[in-house]
Structure formats: structure tokens, C-alpha cells
Design an enzyme around this catalytic site. Structure first.
Site: not given
Length: 197
Positions: A174-177
Site C-alpha cells: 500500500s501507498y507504493r511502499l
């Protein structure tokens, strides 16, 4: 030769993909450098893998075959969107392509459906096809030629093995993490490091 830890990680992911909702878990993108020095990519199917690399099969006279003959540095990308969190899981592989031994290609060809075997003879892959009727006529000719026995492997058709020097495991989050683990072959040794998302 792949580091056993790379092979173990890929094998675990592959088994998960085979048991998942992935439509075609063996699909992978193959990128080559064209004779025009431009990148070209297409989807091929992973047929086998092991310590020495990753195998697929094709027409050696196709565009990809000509490109590999001129420059055998290639890249693969396997993407399993349903594995893991947001974005799924990717495996990026870079290395050198070499033709598989004829006996390996013969053994695999013998397992293909007869229609696919005939198609390998009939298709002048990547060349201009004047009309579909031309292809259908070529297929019918080979169907008749081999009507009384097994279909042998065409000499222009067979496998390639990609021997990697770089493998990245990319785990979406998620959140490009994302989590990215890169393995590189340097001076005969595989070393790993993390990459920023």
C-alpha cells in the site's frame, strides 16, 4: 548458476501463483534489443526453470530469434497481480539467452498438442502474411504431410534458456511502499541488497 536462495524464493512464488487466481501464471514479458537498436517486448510462457536459468520456446527465425542471435542480452518480467498486497508481485530477470540443446527441444516438442506442432511448421513467424487463407493452406499441407505419424520438431523451432546475472523480487505494498530485493552476480558471486521503492 543461480544462488539456491534465489531459486528457492522463485520456486515458492511460482507454486503460489500456480495455486492462485492468476489466469496464466506462466506468462512473462521478454524484452530484447532489436536490429534497429530499439527495445522490443512480448509475452512468452515459462516452460521450465532451475539452477541454470529460465526456459521458453519459440521460432528461431522469428523477430525475437533474430534479435537474440544479434544480441543475446535480454530481460524477463513475471508479474503475478494477485500475489501479495497492492500491485502484486514481480520478478525481474536480466541475463543472456542461449539456445537449448536439440534433445531438450525435441523432448518438449513431443509433449505439445498435435495442432501446436503443426502450427510450428506452418507459421513463418513474424513475416508478412498476405491472407489468413495462405496460413490455413500451409497448415493443411503439413497436416497432410504428417498424417501417418508423429510430427517431428522443425529445425527452426526450439528453446532458449536465460542465464541470469540480475534478479529482482518486487513485492507490492500500500501507498507504493514496495519491498524490493535485488540479487546481482558479480565476480562469480551472488550478492543481494535492498532497493528503495
Amino acid at each position: 548458476m543461480l544462488d539456491p536462495r534465489i531459486l528457492e524464493t522463485f520456486s515458492e512464488l511460482y507454486e503460489q501463483a500456480l495455486g492462485s487466481a492468476e489466469a496464466i501464471p506462466t506468462a512473462m514479458n521478454l524484452a530484447t534489443v532489436g536490429l534497429d537498436n530499439h527495445p522490443h517486448s512480448r509475452i512468452v510462457l515459462l516452460k521450465d526453470f532451475g539452477p541454470e536459468g529460465f526456459d521458453f520456446y519459440t521460432n528461431y527465425d522469428s523477430d525475437k530469434g533474430a534479435e537474440i542471435a544479434a544480441n543475446n542480452a535480454v530481460a524477463l518480467c513475471v508479474h503475478w497481480p494477485t500475489l501479495g498486497e497492492e500491485g502484486g508481485t514481480q520478478v525481474r530477470i536480466e541475463g543472456r539467452a542461449q539456445q537449448l540443446p536439440a534433445e531438450v527441444s525435441d523432448a518438449y516438442f513431443a509433449t505439445r498438442p498435435r495442432g501446436s506442432q503443426l502450427g510450428a511448421w506452418a507459421s513463418l513467424q513474424s513475416q508478412t502474411l498476405p491472407t489468413r487463407d495462405d496460413f490455413d493452406a500451409r497448415y493443411a499441407n503439413y497436416e497432410q504431410e504428417f498424417a501417418d505419424g508423429d510430427v517431428p520438431r522443425p529445425p527452426h523451432w526450439g528453446g532458449y534458456r536465460i542465464a541470469p546475472d540480475r534478479v529482482e523480487f518486487w513485492y507490492g505494498a500500500s501507498y507504493r511502499l514496495h519491498e524490493r530485493v535485488l540479487w546481482e552476480l558479480q565476480n562469480g558471486q551472488w550478492n543481494s541488497r535492498l532497493l528503495y521503492p
